[in-house]
Scaffold this motif. Structure first.
Motif, PDB file in Angstrom:
ATOM      1  N   ALA A  20      -6.962 -16.452  33.904  1.00 20.22           N
ATOM      2  CA  ALA A  20      -6.947 -14.907  34.682  1.00 20.22           C
ATOM      3  C   ALA A  20      -7.304 -14.071  33.797  1.00 20.22           C
ATOM      4  CB  ALA A  20      -6.027 -15.223  35.635  1.00 20.22           C
ATOM      5  N   PRO A  21      -7.356 -13.331  34.574  1.00 18.22           N
ATOM      6  CA  PRO A  21      -7.159 -11.914  33.811  1.00 18.22           C
ATOM      7  C   PRO A  21      -5.433 -11.438  33.461  1.00 18.22           C
ATOM      8  CG  PRO A  21      -8.346 -11.153  35.824  1.00 18.22           C
ATOM      9  CD  PRO A  21      -7.943 -12.964  36.177  1.00 18.22           C
ATOM     10  N   ARG A  22      -5.447 -10.971  32.370  1.00 21.92           N
ATOM     11  CA  ARG A  22      -4.346 -10.658  31.270  1.00 21.92           C
ATOM     12  C   ARG A  22      -4.249  -9.121  30.288  1.00 21.92           C
ATOM     13  NH1 ARG A  22      -3.353 -12.870  26.940  1.00 21.92           N
ATOM     14  NH2 ARG A  22      -4.826 -14.116  26.133  1.00 21.92           N
ATOM     15  N   VAL A  23      -3.184  -9.047  30.330  1.00 18.71           N
ATOM     16  CA  VAL A  23      -3.225  -8.490  29.208  1.00 18.71           C
ATOM     17  C   VAL A  23      -3.041  -8.853  27.914  1.00 18.71           C
ATOM     18  CG1 VAL A  23      -1.921  -5.793  27.875  1.00 18.71           C
ATOM     19  CG2 VAL A  23      -2.038  -6.612  31.085  1.00 18.71           C
TER      20      VAL A  23
ATOM     21  N   ASP B  13     -10.483 -13.973  23.699  1.00 16.59           N
ATOM     22  CA  ASP B  13     -10.289 -12.996  24.791  1.00 16.59           C
ATOM     23  C   ASP B  13     -11.592 -12.082  24.752  1.00 16.59           C
ATOM     24  OD1 ASP B  13      -7.739 -14.186  24.602  1.00 16.59           O
ATOM     25  OD2 ASP B  13      -6.720 -13.288  23.117  1.00 16.59           O
ATOM     26  N   MET B  14     -12.347 -12.665  26.459  1.00 17.68           N
ATOM     27  CA  MET B  14     -13.448 -11.921  26.531  1.00 17.68           C
ATOM     28  C   MET B  14     -12.825 -10.561  26.880  1.00 17.68           C
ATOM     29  SD  MET B  14     -15.124 -14.946  28.098  1.00 17.68           S
ATOM     30  CE  MET B  14     -14.236 -15.454  29.425  1.00 17.68           C
ATOM     31  N   ASN B  15     -13.561  -9.305  26.542  1.00 17.29           N
ATOM     32  CA  ASN B  15     -12.990  -8.393  27.560  1.00 17.29           C
ATOM     33  C   ASN B  15     -13.368  -8.335  29.216  1.00 17.29           C
ATOM     34  OD1 ASN B  15     -12.578  -5.259  28.185  1.00 17.29           O
ATOM     35  ND2 ASN B  15     -14.199  -4.634  26.641  1.00 17.29           N
ATOM     36  N   PHE B  16     -12.719  -8.055  29.629  1.00 16.85           N
ATOM     37  CA  PHE B  16     -12.580  -8.017  31.066  1.00 16.85           C
ATOM     38  C   PHE B  16     -13.486  -7.565  32.100  1.00 16.85           C
ATOM     39  CE2 PHE B  16     -10.605  -7.208  35.620  1.00 16.85           C
ATOM     40  CZ  PHE B  16     -10.839  -7.330  35.744  1.00 16.85           C
ATOM     41  N   SER B  17     -13.449  -5.824  31.140  1.00 19.43           N
ATOM     42  CA  SER B  17     -14.365  -5.308  31.549  1.00 19.43           C
ATOM     43  C   SER B  17     -15.701  -5.525  32.139  1.00 19.43           C
ATOM     44  CB  SER B  17     -14.180  -3.429  31.334  1.00 19.43           C
ATOM     45  OG  SER B  17     -14.462  -3.742  29.460  1.00 19.43           O
ATOM     46  N   ASP B  18     -16.182  -6.317  31.126  1.00 18.71           N
ATOM     47  CA  ASP B  18     -17.735  -6.734  30.856  1.00 18.71           C
ATOM     48  C   ASP B  18     -17.703  -7.122  32.438  1.00 18.71           C
ATOM     49  OD1 ASP B  18     -18.080  -5.513  28.778  1.00 18.71           O
ATOM     50  OD2 ASP B  18     -17.934  -7.082  27.351  1.00 18.71           O
ATOM     51  N   ILE B  19     -16.874  -8.894  32.095  1.00 24.47           N
ATOM     52  CA  ILE B  19     -16.718  -9.651  34.030  1.00 24.47           C
ATOM     53  C   ILE B  19     -16.350  -7.772  35.095  1.00 24.47           C
ATOM     54  CG2 ILE B  19     -15.792 -11.087  35.568  1.00 24.47           C
ATOM     55  CD1 ILE B  19     -15.294 -12.639  32.655  1.00 24.47           C
ATOM     56  N   ALA B  20     -16.084  -7.339  35.299  1.00 25.21           N
ATOM     57  CA  ALA B  20     -15.467  -6.792  36.613  1.00 25.21           C
ATOM     58  C   ALA B  20     -17.076  -6.029  36.417  1.00 25.21           C
ATOM     59  CB  ALA B  20     -14.696  -5.758  35.874  1.00 25.21           C
ATOM     60  N   GLN B  21     -17.697  -5.077  35.196  1.00 31.28           N
ATOM     61  CA  GLN B  21     -19.195  -4.797  35.848  1.00 31.28           C
ATOM     62  C   GLN B  21     -20.120  -5.120  36.278  1.00 31.28           C
ATOM     63  OE1 GLN B  21     -18.691  -1.210  35.300  1.00 31.28           O
ATOM     64  NE2 GLN B  21     -20.585  -1.174  35.817  1.00 31.28           N
ATOM     65  N   VAL B  22     -19.771  -6.680  36.341  1.00 31.54           N
ATOM     66  CA  VAL B  22     -21.260  -7.267  36.038  1.00 31.54           C
ATOM     67  C   VAL B  22     -20.568  -7.103  37.853  1.00 31.54           C
ATOM     68  CG1 VAL B  22     -21.957  -9.793  36.574  1.00 31.54           C
ATOM     69  CG2 VAL B  22     -21.237  -9.021  34.778  1.00 31.54           C
ATOM     70  N   CYS B  23     -19.534  -7.451  38.440  1.00 33.48           N
ATOM     71  CA  CYS B  23     -18.963  -7.693  39.909  1.00 33.48           C
ATOM     72  C   CYS B  23     -18.898  -6.774  40.548  1.00 33.48           C
ATOM     73  CB  CYS B  23     -17.571  -8.333  40.071  1.00 33.48           C
ATOM     74  SG  CYS B  23     -17.402  -9.613  39.629  1.00 33.48           S
TER      75      CYS B  23
ATOM     76  N   ASP C 275     -23.773  -4.098  45.408  1.00 33.33           N
ATOM     77  CA  ASP C 275     -23.392  -3.395  46.673  1.00 33.33           C
ATOM     78  C   ASP C 275     -23.656  -4.211  47.788  1.00 33.33           C
ATOM     79  OD1 ASP C 275     -23.808  -1.417  48.598  1.00 33.33           O
ATOM     80  OD2 ASP C 275     -25.109  -0.915  47.697  1.00 33.33           O
ATOM     81  N   LEU C 276     -23.202  -4.992  48.579  1.00 30.29           N
ATOM     82  CA  LEU C 276     -23.392  -5.465  49.460  1.00 30.29           C
ATOM     83  C   LEU C 276     -23.815  -4.659  50.865  1.00 30.29           C
ATOM     84  CD1 LEU C 276     -20.689  -8.641  49.788  1.00 30.29           C
ATOM     85  CD2 LEU C 276     -22.699  -8.495  48.859  1.00 30.29           C
ATOM     86  N   SER C 277     -24.191  -5.125  51.522  1.00 36.00           N
ATOM     87  CA  SER C 277     -24.545  -4.090  53.237  1.00 36.00           C
ATOM     88  C   SER C 277     -23.183  -3.964  54.124  1.00 36.00           C
ATOM     89  CB  SER C 277     -26.072  -4.781  53.929  1.00 36.00           C
ATOM     90  OG  SER C 277     -25.382  -5.901  54.613  1.00 36.00           O
ATOM     91  N   ASN C 278     -23.833  -3.012  55.155  1.00 35.84           N
ATOM     92  CA  ASN C 278     -22.593  -2.619  56.252  1.00 35.84           C
ATOM     93  C   ASN C 278     -21.290  -1.750  55.728  1.00 35.84           C
ATOM     94  OD1 ASN C 278     -24.307  -3.324  58.223  1.00 35.84           O
ATOM     95  ND2 ASN C 278     -24.610  -4.990  57.754  1.00 35.84           N
ATOM     96  N   GLY C 279     -21.373  -1.448  53.953  1.00 37.68           N
ATOM     97  CA  GLY C 279     -19.853  -1.596  53.453  1.00 37.68           C
ATOM     98  C   GLY C 279     -19.028  -2.935  53.438  1.00 37.68           C
ATOM     99  N   GLY C 280     -19.962  -3.945  52.536  1.00 38.48           N
ATOM    100  CA  GLY C 280     -18.865  -4.905  52.107  1.00 38.48           C
ATOM    101  C   GLY C 280     -19.105  -5.047  51.160  1.00 38.48           C
ATOM    102  N   TYR C 281     -17.621  -6.053  50.039  1.00 37.88           N
ATOM    103  CA  TYR C 281     -17.569  -5.602  49.147  1.00 37.88           C
ATOM    104  C   TYR C 281     -17.325  -7.103  48.381  1.00 37.88           C
ATOM    105  CZ  TYR C 281     -13.129  -6.807  51.082  1.00 37.88           C
ATOM    106  OH  TYR C 281     -12.307  -7.627  51.766  1.00 37.88           O
ATOM    107  N   LEU C 282     -17.144  -7.428  47.045  1.00 39.22           N
ATOM    108  CA  LEU C 282     -17.086  -8.432  46.174  1.00 39.22           C
ATOM    109  C   LEU C 282     -15.882  -8.948  45.978  1.00 39.22           C
ATOM    110  CD1 LEU C 282     -19.858 -10.859  44.847  1.00 39.22           C
ATOM    111  CD2 LEU C 282     -18.183 -10.474  43.431  1.00 39.22           C
ATOM    112  N   TYR C 283     -15.789 -10.126  45.585  1.00 40.90           N
ATOM    113  CA  TYR C 283     -14.334 -10.272  44.262  1.00 40.90           C
ATOM    114  C   TYR C 283     -14.519 -11.714  44.517  1.00 40.90           C
ATOM    115  CZ  TYR C 283     -11.433 -12.559  48.603  1.00 40.90           C
ATOM    116  OH  TYR C 283     -11.423 -13.541  49.257  1.00 40.90           O
TER     117      TYR C 283
ATOM    118  N   TYR D   5     -10.953 -10.529  39.188  1.00 45.67           N
ATOM    119  CA  TYR D   5     -11.524  -9.202  40.228  1.00 45.67           C
ATOM    120  C   TYR D   5     -11.682  -9.039  41.406  1.00 45.67           C
ATOM    121  CZ  TYR D   5     -14.527  -5.736  41.057  1.00 45.67           C
ATOM    122  OH  TYR D   5     -15.097  -4.415  41.354  1.00 45.67           O
ATOM    123  N   HIS D   6     -11.561  -6.973  42.038  1.00 44.23           N
ATOM    124  CA  HIS D   6     -11.101  -6.689  43.058  1.00 44.23           C
ATOM    125  C   HIS D   6     -11.627  -5.748  42.923  1.00 44.23           C
ATOM    126  CE1 HIS D   6     -10.265  -6.419  47.187  1.00 44.23           C
ATOM    127  NE2 HIS D   6     -10.562  -7.763  47.543  1.00 44.23           N
ATOM    128  N   PRO D   7     -12.542  -5.014  43.857  1.00 44.74           N
ATOM    129  CA  PRO D   7     -12.774  -3.693  43.539  1.00 44.74           C
ATOM    130  C   PRO D   7     -11.283  -2.550  44.340  1.00 44.74           C
ATOM    131  CG  PRO D   7     -13.281  -4.069  45.941  1.00 44.74           C
ATOM    132  CD  PRO D   7     -13.211  -5.938  44.760  1.00 44.74           C
TER     133      PRO D   7
END
Length: 606
Positions: free
Chosen positions: A162-165, A202-212, A216-224, A234-236
């Motif tokens: 999981a993501p960690r510092v 140790d992969m850069n989490f920002s790259d994975i977060a950027q992919v997610c 842009d889901l329709s009707n105000g939806g989101y992805l995690y 990852y969660h917006p």
């Protein structure tokens, strides 16, 4: 309730009966069209709502598939890098004699855009190699970390944390680096002997977060993104979740199978789309609020209603114009028929409209033409009938008078009064010359008064001057015309009823005067008179004839002649009282010579 419905139904039926054909056609067409449009609109709306949900689900599924593909490509790149490090560098090197710095450092430099650090540990958790950070923190215990334990426990798999510092190495920069660790079990060679170890990327989490984040889901939806245990990767709204200000149904979503699901979370209906990321056990979860779909449906419904109302208005306008085009010929025909009913003569029946209406107009025009011919025939027949009636009445008057006069002549001749008989015959000849009047029925008032004068001269001879007669015309009667032979029958009745049984000093007066547009002739005697009811009965057409001299038949004929010629407002009136005398009033229109000529032409029409 039943009575109320019956009253409403009766009210609508009554309104329907009072509607014009144009209104009935317009309302009927509009109502049928509106019902059809509403039915079609509701069907399309329901279909649209269902299709919208399906399209949102399909679109979200496509977006998740593309995100999964991008994420999978990224993770595969990291796994290929791990394979290259293990099989081409670590596996072929002996830690006692070979250095890993150059090869591993080179691979790190090639992938530094995606990596935070690259490190290798032996089975006891001691650092063998690390780049670019190489100094462990004093309190770091790699052998106790979950990624280390997972790699040592399941040696054949890749393990993603999981993501960690990043907290293993001393970092000269003051920032915290969020990483996702890829660990695997490796075999190290040391002095010819193999031992276990763990390779950590140790992969850069920002790259994975950027992919997610780019999704842009329709009707105000989101992805995690969650791992197999439901931990959020990852969660917006990740910071709000950590702060306890937002909640997500991530634990339940981790148990969903791939595909589309419907759930209610915190009183909110949501569409959930799940896609598993291969080799990791992670799951991409797309969330589309159902209320947004409902808002879209409501907006579509409002748009549809607006379009429906506009269509109804336009349709009603077009139906009104079309129905007006259809019904205008019928309305013109109705107006023509109303004018005919009102008695108009020159009414044009216009032919227009569709075939059936033109045929109806043609039939009514033919019927009107036939009716006019029939009316003309009836008018001719009525005129002929009126002339015949006048001739019959005239024929009743002339023989009656002639009989009485000749009776007097016979009486005087038998008595040897030859000079008086000659005078009476001479007056009779002048009287008949005026009576004939060359076949005219309307003669000057002066001729009629002269006729009365000769008649009274004859009667005075017969009655040995038992009465006197005064005949006069007041100023204003000059040039007026009257029906002929209307005074003589009244004088005759005055003599028989008033003078025959009276003593001397009898008086009969004839006075003509003008009253407005009427000519009034009063014939008055001072004889015996009669009761008012008897006087009134003399003019009754239903009174039976009494075959006695002076029965009143001449007076009644005069009354009927005047009414047949000039109408019911004209004729005779009789005012009489016993022992007071009698006044017979003749009322006629004040006819000029032109009026008399018009009446003569009317009587001469065939």
């Amino acid at each position: 309730m039943r009575a109320l419905l019956q009253n409403l139904a009766g009210s609508w039926i009554e309104r329907y009966r009072k509607m014009s054909i144009q209104m009935v056609i317009s309302l009927s067409f509009t109502l049928v069209a509106v019902v059809g449009m509403v039915f079609m609109g509701m069907s399309l709306f329901w279909r649209f709502s269902a299709t919208t949900g399906e399209l949102v689900s399909e679109n979200s599924q496509l977006v998740l598939n593309q995100t999964n593909l991008n994420l999978d490509n990224y993770l595969r790149r990291m796994m290929r890098l791990s394979d290259t490090l293990y099989y081409q560098v670590i596996k072929d090197s002996d830690l006692d004699s070979d250095s890993l710095d150059q090869a591993m450092g080179l691979l790190y430099e090639e992938n530094r855009d995606a990596l935070v650090s690259l490190s290798l540990f032996d089975a006891q958790g001691k650092l063998v190699y690390a780049s670019p950070l190489s100094t462990l923190k004093p309190n770091a215990h790699p052998e106790q970390q979950p990624w280390f334990l997972d790699a040592m426990d399941r040696v054949e798999n890749f393990h993603f944390s999981a993501p960690r510092v990043q907290a293993l190495f001393e970092d000269p920069t003051p920032r915290y680096r969020w990483v996702i660790s890829l660990s695997r079990h490796v075999q190290l060679t040391r002095n010819g002997a193999t031992e276990s170890g763990v390779l950590l990327l140790d992969m850069n989490f920002s790259d994975i977060a950027q992919v997610c984040r780019d999704v842009d889901l329709s009707n105000g939806g989101y992805l995690y993104l969650v791992d197999g245990q439901g931990e959020i990767i990852y969660h917006p709204r990740q910071q709000l979740i950590h702060a306890g200000l937002f909640q997500e149904n991530n634990r339940a979503a981790a148990q969903y199978r791939d595909g589309s699901h419907r759930e209610t979370f915190r009183d909110q209906d949501r569409h959930i789309i799940v896609k598993t990321v291969g080799y990791t056990g992670w799951k991409l979860v797309g969330v589309v609020p159902a209320e947004r779909l409902a808002d879209t449906s409501r907006q579509m419904l409002l748009f549809g209603l607006s379009l429906l109302f506009f269509s109804i208005f336009l349709l009603a306008f077009l139906n009104f114009r079309i129905s007006a085009h259809i019904t205008n010929p019928i309305r013109r025909l109705e107006q023509s028929i109303k004018e005919l009913e009102a008695g108009a003569q020159d009414v044009e029946i216009a032919e227009g409209g569709c075939y059936e209406i033109r045929r109806l107009c043609h039939s009514i025009r033919s019927m009107v033409s036939t009716m006019r011919h029939l009316m003309d025939d009836i008018i001719v027949q009525e005129g002929q009938k009126r002339r015949n009636e006048l001739e019959v009445l005239q024929s009743q008057i002339n023989p009656h008078f002639l009989y009485n006069t000749l009776d007097s002549v016979i009486w005087m001749t038998e008595a040897g009064r030859y000079q008086e008989a000659i005078q009476m015959v001479t007056s009779l000849a002048r009287l008949f010359r005026i009576a004939l009047s060359r076949g005219r029925s309307v003669i000057p008032l002066t001729d009629e008064l002269e006729h009365a004068h000769h008649y009274m001269a004859i009667q005075k001879v017969r009655y040995k001057n038992k009465f006197d007669a005064k005949i006069s015309a007041q100023p204003g009667t000059e040039g007026l015309y009257t029906l002929k032979l209307i005074i003589q029958p009244i004088l005759e009745n005055a003599i028989y009823h008033g003078m025959a049984s009276a003593e001397d000093d009898g008086l009969i007066t004839v006075e003509a005067r003008r009253e407005g547009d009427d000519l009034v002739i009063d014939v008055t005697d001072n004889g015996l008179g009669m009761r008012p009811e008897v006087a009134a009965s003399l003019l009754d057409a239903d009174r039976p004839d009494i075959r006695t001299s002076g029965s009143g038949i001449g007076v009644r004929n005069v009354h009927q002649r005047i009414r047949l010629t000039f109408g019911p407002k004209y004729g005779l009136t009789i005012d009489s009282e016993p022992d007071e005398g009698t006044t017979v009033r003749i009322r006629l229109p004040a006819l000029t010579e032109a009026d008399a000529a018009a009446y003569e032409r009317e009587d001469l029409q065939p």
